[in-house]
Design a protein around this motif. Structure first.
Motif, short mmCIF file in Angstrom:
data_model
loop_
_atom_site.label_atom_id
_atom_site.label_comp_id
_atom_site.label_asym_id
_atom_site.label_seq_id
_atom_site.Cartn_x
_atom_site.Cartn_y
_atom_site.Cartn_z
N ARG A 380 0.83 -1.20 0.00
CA ARG A 380 0.00 0.00 0.00
C ARG A 380 0.87 1.25 0.00
O ARG A 380 0.60 2.22 -0.73
CB ARG A 380 -0.92 -0.01 1.23
N THR A 381 1.92 1.26 0.82
CA THR A 381 2.81 2.42 0.86
C THR A 381 3.50 2.63 -0.47
O THR A 381 3.66 3.76 -0.94
CB THR A 381 3.85 2.25 1.98
N THR A 382 3.92 1.53 -1.09
CA THR A 382 4.57 1.63 -2.39
C THR A 382 3.63 2.22 -3.43
O THR A 382 4.01 3.14 -4.18
CB THR A 382 5.04 0.23 -2.85
N ILE A 383 2.40 1.72 -3.48
CA ILE A 383 1.42 2.24 -4.44
C ILE A 383 1.19 3.73 -4.23
O ILE A 383 1.10 4.51 -5.19
CB ILE A 383 0.09 1.46 -4.34
N ALA A 384 1.13 4.14 -2.96
CA ALA A 384 0.78 5.52 -2.64
C ALA A 384 1.94 6.49 -2.81
O ALA A 384 1.71 7.67 -3.13
CB ALA A 384 0.25 5.60 -1.22
N THR A 385 3.18 6.04 -2.59
CA THR A 385 4.28 6.99 -2.49
C THR A 385 5.43 6.79 -3.46
O THR A 385 6.19 7.73 -3.72
CB THR A 385 4.87 6.97 -1.06
N SER A 386 5.62 5.58 -4.01
CA SER A 386 6.84 5.38 -4.80
C SER A 386 6.61 4.55 -6.06
O SER A 386 7.57 4.04 -6.63
CB SER A 386 7.92 4.71 -3.94
N ALA A 387 5.36 4.43 -6.50
CA ALA A 387 5.06 3.71 -7.73
C ALA A 387 4.66 4.69 -8.82
O ALA A 387 4.19 5.79 -8.53
CB ALA A 387 3.94 2.69 -7.50
N THR A 388 4.84 4.30 -10.06
CA THR A 388 4.46 5.15 -11.18
C THR A 388 3.80 4.28 -12.25
O THR A 388 4.17 3.12 -12.43
CB THR A 388 5.69 5.87 -11.77
N PRO A 389 2.79 4.80 -12.95
CA PRO A 389 2.15 3.99 -14.00
C PRO A 389 3.11 3.75 -15.16
O PRO A 389 3.99 4.58 -15.45
CB PRO A 389 0.97 4.86 -14.46
N LEU A 390 2.96 2.62 -15.83
CA LEU A 390 3.63 2.44 -17.10
C LEU A 390 3.07 3.45 -18.10
O LEU A 390 1.97 3.99 -17.88
CB LEU A 390 3.46 1.00 -17.61
N PRO A 391 3.76 3.72 -19.19
CA PRO A 391 3.30 4.76 -20.12
C PRO A 391 1.87 4.50 -20.59
O PRO A 391 1.57 3.42 -21.09
CB PRO A 391 4.29 4.65 -21.28
N GLN A 392 0.99 5.46 -20.39
CA GLN A 392 -0.39 5.35 -20.85
C GLN A 392 -0.47 5.93 -22.26
O GLN A 392 -1.01 7.00 -22.50
CB GLN A 392 -1.32 6.06 -19.88
N VAL A 393 0.11 5.18 -23.20
CA VAL A 393 0.16 5.59 -24.61
C VAL A 393 -0.46 4.48 -25.45
O VAL A 393 -0.47 3.31 -25.05
CB VAL A 393 1.62 5.86 -25.07
N PRO A 394 -1.01 4.83 -26.63
CA PRO A 394 -1.67 3.80 -27.46
C PRO A 394 -0.78 2.63 -27.84
O PRO A 394 -1.28 1.53 -28.04
CB PRO A 394 -2.11 4.59 -28.71
N LYS A 395 0.52 2.84 -27.92
CA LYS A 395 1.43 1.77 -28.32
C LYS A 395 2.02 1.01 -27.14
O LYS A 395 3.02 0.31 -27.29
CB LYS A 395 2.57 2.34 -29.19
N GLU A 396 1.39 1.11 -25.97
CA GLU A 396 1.96 0.48 -24.78
C GLU A 396 2.09 -1.03 -24.94
O GLU A 396 3.10 -1.63 -24.53
CB GLU A 396 1.12 0.80 -23.55
N SER A 397 1.10 -1.68 -25.55
CA SER A 397 1.18 -3.13 -25.72
C SER A 397 2.37 -3.51 -26.59
O SER A 397 3.07 -4.49 -26.31
CB SER A 397 -0.12 -3.66 -26.36
N GLN A 398 2.60 -2.75 -27.64
CA GLN A 398 3.75 -3.02 -28.50
C GLN A 398 5.06 -2.73 -27.76
O GLN A 398 6.04 -3.46 -27.90
CB GLN A 398 3.67 -2.17 -29.76
#
Length: 436
Positions: A380-398
């Motif tokens: 929970r602490t990691t999600i709240a303070t030190s995690a970042t989303p992977l790129p939310q771009v259309p080519k993310e799957s590729q």
């Protein structure tokens, strides 16, 4: 992505995603959506548990409870991670798929770009209880910023460092490492007597991608610019990738055989005591399913260069997890939204996340004392303070396919004894960028 998302996604061509006509999607009927089949739903669930059968055993009673409440029968299929993305992409092009499905949250923007999924605008969010119920960090991995999400968070996950307490004690290690230098030093102490310091899943496309992204972030690099263009050869990216590959190549704290692992073999090695450490998403339930007792392992934040996790170059996880989505042309739109509301209700969030060892994506459910174990507090602490989303771009799957494949090749080179240098890493990343 899921705790079980360790197997190869399969060949994913970005053009496949981008070429899909908007409005084409899955569903149980060939009409353009609506309520032509009000008494049935089909649901593709991702493999979260120890096996497909384990998931069926966990989910079936809940689906029966939903049927009792609503009169809607849900036909369940648990889809392995090795097949899920390709199955979804095929459904977006053919129009033949489920009404509701789970997706790895890292795919959200790519699948949003197909136009096949139902947007969760304010009106649709209101039908499932409102957008404000969900954790903000989880909402950050539901699609491209500025657009209505086409999925909502279901299970929240993050990476942690798990370590074998007995092996640490035998090696004279008194505490888990906080920096990568400490991890390598500890790993070398543990690599003796048939044991290795660290277990990795070197042939897993998702695992490789996740670690490449986080290690690059820690070196100040990024794989995309602000416009969504690939920047795989930017400063810091090769340095981060090389640091991860060096667990096999230079530091030699992971076994060369790990370069071939893609089917949870690293979990079995850790659970059996063959490896002293592992980086994994909400791993406790998984380790226990392989015979490890909770008292046998400890949990700590994933190390960072400075030893102090946070934002910027101190991130130590991607915002991992599972989202739930509705195909736009479902034959039971009202029922599908009722099902999403059911699955994200406080009661179901508490029950299913407890079963899987993940964190509820709904704020009130996540506050339950049941989710205050040492492991889940770290997640929970990691999600709240030190995690970042992977790129939310259309080519993310590729992106996942080409970067995960690049690390697979580099780890195979390392396992074969070939030198892995910054130059060879940059060359392989340049090739991956050309593939994009």
């Amino acid at each position: 992505m899921s705790v079980r998302a360790r197997t190869a996604i399969g060949a994913v061509v970005g053009a496949t995603v981008l070429a899909v006509l908007p409005g084409c999607g899955g569903g149980t009927s060939t009409d353009s959506g609506g309520n032509s089949h009000p008494k049935t739903l089909t649901y593709w669930a991702s493999n979260q548990g120890a096996s497909l059968e384990d998931d069926k055993a966990k989910l079936t009673p809940e689906l029966q409870a939903f049927e009792k409440q609503t009169g809607i029968k849900v036909k369940l299929e648990v889809v392995p991670w090795s097949d899920l993305l390709n199955r979804i992409l095929a459904a977006t092009t053919s129009g033949q798929g489920p009404d509701v499905m789970n997706i790895g949250n890292t795919w959200s923007a790519s699948l949003q770009a197909t136009g096949a999924l139902l947007p969760f605008d304010d009106k649709n969010f209101a039908k499932i209880g409102g957008k404000g119920r969900f954790q903000e960090s989880a909402l950050g991995s539901t699609g491209t910023a500025g657009k209505p999400p086409t999925a909502v968070p279901l299970y929240s996950l993050a990476y942690a460092l798990y370590y074998n307490k007995k092996l640490f004690g035998d090696a004279g290690i008194s505490k888990p490492p906080a920096t990568w230098n400490e991890l390598v030093q500890d790993g070398k102490k543990l690599t003796t007597g048939g044991h290795t310091g660290l277990a990795i899943e070197g042939a897993s496309i998702p695992e490789n991608t996740h670690h490449a992204y986080i290690f690059a972030k820690q070196h100040g690099g990024d794989f995309f610019d602000a416009q969504g263009n690939p920047t795989f050869t930017a400063p810091g990216v090769a340095e981060g990738v090389k640091q991860y590959v060096d667990f096999v190549a230079g530091d030699k704290i992971a076994s060369p055989s790990d370069a071939e692992y893609a089917q949870n073999e690293s979990v079995r090695d850790f659970a059996s005591g063959k490896a002293g450490m592992i980086l994994w998403q909400a791993g406790g339930k998984n380790f226990q399913s392989h015979g490890m007792k909770p008292d046998d392992y400890g949990v700590a934040p994933v190390p960072v260069q400075s030893g102090a996790p946070g934002q910027g170059q101190n991130v130590n996880s991607m915002v991992a997890g599972i989202n739930i989505a509705v195909f736009k042309n479902t034959g039971n739109l009202d029922g599908a939204l009722k099902f999403v509301q059911f699955m994200t209700s406080d009661a179901e969030q508490k029950k299913l996340n407890s079963e899987y060892g993940s964190i509820p994506s709904v704020k009130t459910a996540a506050q339950d004392p049941a989710f205050a174990t040492p492991e889940q507090n770290i997640l929970r602490t990691t999600i709240a303070t030190s995690a970042t989303p992977l790129p939310q771009v259309p080519k993310e799957s590729q992106f996942e396919q080409v970067i995960g494949g690049a690390l697979k090749d580099l780890l195979a080179d390392a396992a074969a004894g070939h030198p892995v240098t910054l130059e060879s890493v940059r060359s392989r990343l340049a090739k991956a960028q050309q593939q994009m």
